[in-house]
Design an enzyme around this catalytic site. Structure first.
Site, PDB file in Angstrom:
ATOM      1  N   ASP A   1       0.179  13.308  -5.013  1.00  0.00           N
ATOM      2  CA  ASP A   1      -0.596  12.127  -5.369  1.00  0.00           C
ATOM      3  C   ASP A   1       0.324  11.134  -6.102  1.00  0.00           C
ATOM      4  O   ASP A   1       1.174  11.540  -6.911  1.00  0.00           O
ATOM      5  CB  ASP A   1      -1.763  12.512  -6.288  1.00  0.00           C
TER       6      ASP A   1
ATOM      7  N   ASN B   1      -2.478  -1.291  -7.884  1.00  0.00           N
ATOM      8  CA  ASN B   1      -3.355  -2.155  -7.077  1.00  0.00           C
ATOM      9  C   ASN B   1      -3.956  -3.264  -7.932  1.00  0.00           C
ATOM     10  O   ASN B   1      -3.998  -4.425  -7.543  1.00  0.00           O
ATOM     11  CB  ASN B   1      -4.479  -1.333  -6.442  1.00  0.00           C
TER      12      ASN B   1
ATOM     13  N   ASP C   1      -0.107  -1.153  -0.692  1.00  0.00           N
ATOM     14  CA  ASP C   1       0.202  -0.627   0.651  1.00  0.00           C
ATOM     15  C   ASP C   1       1.699  -0.400   0.813  1.00  0.00           C
ATOM     16  O   ASP C   1       2.129   0.578   1.437  1.00  0.00           O
ATOM     17  CB  ASP C   1      -0.292  -1.603   1.722  1.00  0.00           C
TER      18      ASP C   1
ATOM     19  N   GLU D   1      -3.963   7.466  -1.720  1.00  0.00           N
ATOM     20  CA  GLU D   1      -2.574   7.620  -2.160  1.00  0.00           C
ATOM     21  C   GLU D   1      -2.161   9.088  -2.173  1.00  0.00           C
ATOM     22  O   GLU D   1      -1.158   9.446  -2.779  1.00  0.00           O
ATOM     23  CB  GLU D   1      -2.399   7.016  -3.556  1.00  0.00           C
TER      24      GLU D   1
END
Length: 541
Positions: free
Chosen positions: A410, A418, A427, A453
């Site tokens: 992760d 973000n 992204d 993610e």
């Protein structure tokens, strides 16, 4: 009352002989129409001769006249039988149709009815008297008698004409089959002319059935001894003339000796300037085939006609041998396979095109299946692919008793990235992290974007400790490689949980164990790797 007459013996012999001939011909009546017609003619002669014998033996005028009028069923059957016999001999393909049989029955029916009812109208015999000793019947012919006589002679004349024409058109070796019937018809015709001429004066008893019996015997002999054994060659010739394949007979020097109409048409298509008669020409000149012939050989040639049209010909050679088993010639059976080959080529091209289309569809299907199992952002396989891949690896690990470990990864604090830099930057972080992870993946191992993610690794052959070291290497690569986001460097770390297959865990249990280990790593401060072992109730560190 009956009285012996010398002429009765002749008629009795003729009747007996006709019955024997009928018995001989009866089993053969189905062989050809000519044999059936001769059977009818011989049966008619037996009736004619028997009733004529009784007429001669009778002494009473009325009885004699009654037997004399009773001969006409036999007379009509004899004449009609000889006519059909001649037609069948002249044309081996001829058969008596129903309409022709009805036409042939009209005059005999008229003659028989008129003769049977003569005492009422006197149109068949105008009168009759006895002449000489022993007395002979001297009837006076009436109009109906002459109609019948003219009709019978016309029918016989037409039959003789058909035989003469067939004789002239037949090959020399077959003409003897027609000469015998022609010669055999002459005596009864001459005898009947004499009988009709002198019968009113009572100077003759009318020996026509006796002459016909002799003629019929000759015709039967010709039919049984000569004509019937030759039916097969004649029928074979007719078959050759009707089949579509070209049949060519050549001698040892390759000269054309014979050919059927199909061969003549084919050769003239290949050589339009060929002479009117191809017989005697060299086969190679008209067929453009120059190859050593061998018995039973089968070859295919492609020839080009004068107009440029191409022909594919299948040619089969069969040797002709004499009684000493010496080859005296060859039979070439030529089958035009141009259309068949064209269809075969078209079918092959269609099959090739269809095969290409199927391959294209299969490639497209594979691409679609691959796309369906791939993540569009990272290019890694997705969770759908993971389910099948992990099932296979667990089954192999159980069967081969080899180690298997999985890693759940992760990206740390991804939500903050973000929120701070936007989804485009997020992204980019996901895609670049995926590249760093897959750069360390070996053959046979799988890297999957598990969702958001999170990433999931399937590492066959790795123990938990080996998988932990691999994950640690990936963590160090991520720590040492920063991102430039918004013009400033940003370090992105990862956390991971490792789980090992110990022989009884299900794929879902392995995923759960790795996820629990990842949860532990994140709870301990992130940017670290934790290992878990699968049990039935909990995850052990």
């Amino acid at each position: 009352m009956l009285r012996w007459q010398p002429f009765a013996l002749l008629f009795g012999i003729a009747a007996f002989g006709s019955l024997i001939a009928t018995a001989i011909m009866w089993p053969r009546r189905r062989l050809t129409p000519a044999a059936a017609a001769m059977t009818v003619a011989m049966a008619g002669l037996a009736w004619w001769s028997a009733t004529k014998c009784l007429s001669v033996l009778a002494t009473d005028l009325e009885v004699k006249l009654a037997f004399e009028t009773a001969i006409y069923p036999g007379v009509c059957a004899c004449v009609a039988g000889f006519f059909c016999y001649a037609k069948g001999m002249a044309d081996r393909a001829w058969t008596l149709s129903r309409s022709a049989a009805l036409l042939l029955a009209i005059e005999p029916a008229f003659a028989i009815v008129t003769a049977a009812t003569n005492t009422w109208h006197r149109e068949f015999y105008a009168g009759a008297a006895l002449s000489g000793s022993p007395p002979l019947l001297a009837p006076q012919p009436g109009p109906a008698f002459w109609v019948h006589t003219i009709y019978s002679y016309a029918l016989l004349a037409w039959a003789m004409f058909a035989l003469v024409r067939a004789c002239l058109q037949a090959p020399r070796s077959y003409r003897g089959h027609f000469v015998w019937p022609l010669v055999a018809v002459v005596p009864p015709v001459i005898g009947n002319i004499i009988t009709v001429s002198y019968m009113p004066q009572g100077k003759t008893v009318g020996l026509t059935p006796v002459f016909f019996c002799i003629s019929a015997g000759a015709c039967c002999w010709a039919l049984l001894r000569e004509a019937l054994p030759e039916l097969v060659p004649v029928a074979g010739r007719q078959i050759l003339e009707t089949i579509s394949d070209a049949v060519i007979v050549i001698d040892r020097s390759s000269r054309v000796l014979d050919l059927n109409p199909a061969a003549d048409r084919l050769l003239r298509r290949l050589q339009p300037d060929a002479p009117p008669s191809i017989l005697g020409m060299q086969a190679r000149d008209v067929l453009s085939i120059d190859r050593a012939l061998s018995a039973g050989s089968d070859a295919e040639y492609t020839l080009t006609a004068a107009d440029g049209q191409r022909f594919d010909l299948n040619v089969r050679h069969s040797a002709l041998s004499d009684r000493a088993n010496k080859v005296i010639g060859w039979v070439l059976v030529v089958h035009d396979v141009t259309e068949r080959n064209r269809q075969r080529h078209e079918l092959r091209a269609t099959n090739d095109e269809l095969r290409e289309q199927l391959l294209a569809v299969e490639r497209l299907r594979a691409e679609l299946a691959e796309q369906a199992s791939r993540d569009s952002l990272t290019g890694l396989h997705n969770r759908r692919y993971l389910i099948g891949a992990l099932d296979r690896e667990v089954a192999l690990a159980a069967a081969e008793r080899r180690p298997l470990s999985v890693v759940m990864i992760d990206i740390d604090h991804f939500k903050g990235i973000n929120d701070r830099f936007g989804h485009v930057a997020g992204d980019e972080v996901i895609a670049t992290t995926a590249q760093r992870i897959t750069a360390l993946i070996q053959d046979g191992e799988s890297a999957v974007r598990y969702g958001g993610e999170e990433f999931f690794l399937v590492l066959p052959g790795c123990t938990a400790e080996q998988a932990r070291q691999r994950a640690e290497t990936m963590r160090e690569v991520c720590v040492s490689s920063s991102f430039i986001i918004g013009g400033q460097p940003v370090t992105v770390t990862i956390s991971a949980g490792v789980a090992e297959y110990l022989g009884s865990e299900s794929p879902a249990a392995l995923i759960e164990a790795a996820d629990q280990a990842l949860y532990v790593a994140k709870s301990l401060g992130r940017n670290r790797i934790e290992t878990a072992r699968v049990t039935t109730s909990s995850v052990q560190k």
